[in-house]
Design an enzyme around this catalytic site. Structure first.
Site, PDB file in Angstrom:
ATOM      1  N   ARG A  30       0.874  -1.193   0.000  1.00 44.96           N
ATOM      2  CA  ARG A  30       0.000   0.000   0.000  1.00 44.96           C
ATOM      3  C   ARG A  30       0.896   1.224   0.000  1.00 44.96           C
ATOM      4  NH1 ARG A  30      -2.020   3.360   3.999  1.00 44.96           N
ATOM      5  NH2 ARG A  30      -4.064   4.305   3.580  1.00 44.96           N
TER       6      ARG A  30
ATOM      7  N   SER B  22     -12.919  -2.525   1.216  1.00 44.13           N
ATOM      8  CA  SER B  22     -13.114  -1.850   2.507  1.00 44.13           C
ATOM      9  C   SER B  22     -14.593  -1.564   2.693  1.00 44.13           C
ATOM     10  CB  SER B  22     -12.381  -0.497   2.514  1.00 44.13           C
ATOM     11  OG  SER B  22     -11.018  -0.677   2.315  1.00 44.13           O
TER      12      SER B  22
ATOM     13  N   LYS C 111      -3.762   6.279   8.561  1.00 45.65           N
ATOM     14  CA  LYS C 111      -4.502   6.650   7.341  1.00 45.65           C
ATOM     15  C   LYS C 111      -5.065   8.042   7.584  1.00 45.65           C
ATOM     16  CE  LYS C 111      -8.744   5.262   4.810  1.00 45.65           C
ATOM     17  NZ  LYS C 111      -8.460   5.002   3.381  1.00 45.65           N
TER      18      LYS C 111
HETATM   19  C1  TZP Z   1      -5.435   1.487   5.775  1.00 45.87           C
HETATM   20  C2  TZP Z   1      -6.393   1.707   6.878  1.00 45.87           C
HETATM   21  N1  TZP Z   1      -7.751   1.576   6.695  1.00 45.87           N
HETATM   22  C3  TZP Z   1      -8.485   1.808   7.789  1.00 45.87           C
HETATM   23  S1  TZP Z   1      -7.452   2.211   9.107  1.00 45.87           S
HETATM   24  C4  TZP Z   1      -6.035   2.054   8.167  1.00 45.87           C
HETATM   25  C5  TZP Z   1      -4.676   2.280   8.731  1.00 45.87           C
HETATM   26  C6  TZP Z   1      -4.258   1.159   9.632  1.00 45.87           C
HETATM   27  O1  TZP Z   1      -2.952   1.437  10.123  1.00 45.87           O
HETATM   28  P1  TZP Z   1      -2.533   1.031  11.607  1.00 45.87           P
HETATM   29  O2  TZP Z   1      -2.572  -0.478  11.684  1.00 45.87           O
HETATM   30  O3  TZP Z   1      -1.129   1.570  11.755  1.00 45.87           O
HETATM   31  O4  TZP Z   1      -3.524   1.676  12.533  1.00 45.87           O
HETATM   32  C1  ICP Z   2      -8.226   0.432   3.686  1.00 47.08           C
HETATM   33  C2  ICP Z   2      -8.014  -0.895   3.860  1.00 47.08           C
HETATM   34  C3  ICP Z   2      -8.904  -1.678   4.645  1.00 47.08           C
HETATM   35  N1  ICP Z   2      -8.674  -2.989   4.807  1.00 47.08           N
HETATM   36  C4  ICP Z   2      -7.598  -3.590   4.219  1.00 47.08           C
HETATM   37  C5  ICP Z   2      -7.396  -5.053   4.441  1.00 47.08           C
HETATM   38  N2  ICP Z   2      -6.735  -2.903   3.467  1.00 47.08           N
HETATM   39  C6  ICP Z   2      -6.870  -1.576   3.240  1.00 47.08           C
HETATM   40  N3  ICP Z   2      -6.048  -0.952   2.516  1.00 47.08           N
END
Ligand code: TZP
Ligand code: ICP
Ligand code: MG
Length: 223
Positions: free
Chosen positions: A47, A118, A147
């Site tokens: 990502r 998602s 995020k």
């Molecule tokens: C990609 C994404 N989608 C929802 S929360 C998130 C970030 C998760 O990152 P972390 O595990 O560091 O909280």
């Molecule tokens: C936003 C996200 C939510 N869930 C997962 C598994 N990946 C992502 N990039």
């Protein structure tokens, strides 16, 4: 790996689902991923997103390098958002959000590869399932700053609600998940947890991943 994934195999792969891009790392992403694999992750998502994320040739080269490591250790390699990159690399699947290309368009492009979506609520889940999602990424479950445009944390209730309403497909929780709170996510009904910084920013990545793994396995045994 181009094996099609049964639900059961996908549930296994979702147990400790590491997500990372160069901006989530304090050292070489190659080292971070290798250590996470040694610690026992079960699936990886590339990502490359956010401030200072790589683009173009540099992004492609890093993706290729990380995919090579996943192949070596037989870890499924998923690409976030960038369907063209996933196709070029023949990745094991893609993950898309609500604002990405429509699911049928993506499904047309990737065939029977893994398609993760998602979802944040039952309405989005209903549509995503109808349109052919293979698994849901549900969150943010706990507060996260990883995020930038994440919605407010929902807590684990959404996971329980989806299961109560009969959504039996593979589901992974995401957002602020650590070894301390991972068991709550599994108890609430997720098949696994998806993490970025609990692994990528750990002082000892192998150890942090092992501890996260134990938290998941322990809880599964109780179920
Ligand atoms: C990609 C994404 N989608 C929802 S929360 C998130 C970030 C998760 O990152 P972390 O595990 O560091 O909280
Ligand atoms: C936003 C996200 C939510 N869930 C997962 C598994 N990946 C992502 N990039
Ligand atoms: Mg997206």
């Amino acid at each position: 790996m181009t094996t099609t994934f049964t639900d059961a195999k996908l549930r296994e792969a979702l147990k400790v689902y590491f997500i990372m891009g160069s901006i989530n790392c304090l050292k070489s992403p190659v080292e971070v991923l290798t250590e996470a694999i040694c610690g026992g992750i079960t699936m990886f998502q590339f990502r490359e997103k956010g401030t200072n994320a790589l683009v173009g040739e540099e992004k492609y080269a890093l993706a290729e390098e990380l995919q090579f490591i996943c192949k070596k250790y037989k870890i499924p390699f998923i690409v976030n958002d960038d369907i063209a990159l996933a196709q070029t690399l023949k990745a094991d699947g893609v993950h898309i959000g609500q604002e990405d290309d429509p699911i049928p368009v993506v499904r047309e492009q990737i065939g029977d590869k893994i398609l993760g979506v998602s979802v944040h609520n039952v309405e989005e889940a209903k549509i995503a399932l109808q349109k052919g999602a293979d698994y849901f990424g549900v969150g943010p479950i706990f507060p996260t700053t990883t995020k930038a445009d994440a919605k407010p944390a929902s807590g684990v209730a959404i996971l329980t609600e989806l299961r109560m309403k009969g959504y039996s497909l593979p589901i992974v929780g995401i957002g602020g998940i650590t070894a301390k709170n991972a068991s709550q996510v599994i108890k609430a009904g997720a098949d696994g947890v998806s993490v970025i910084t609990a692994i990528s920013l750990a002082d000892n990545i192998v150890h942090a991943t092992k501890v996260l793994n134990e938290a998941i396995i322990q809880n599964d045994r109780k179920n």
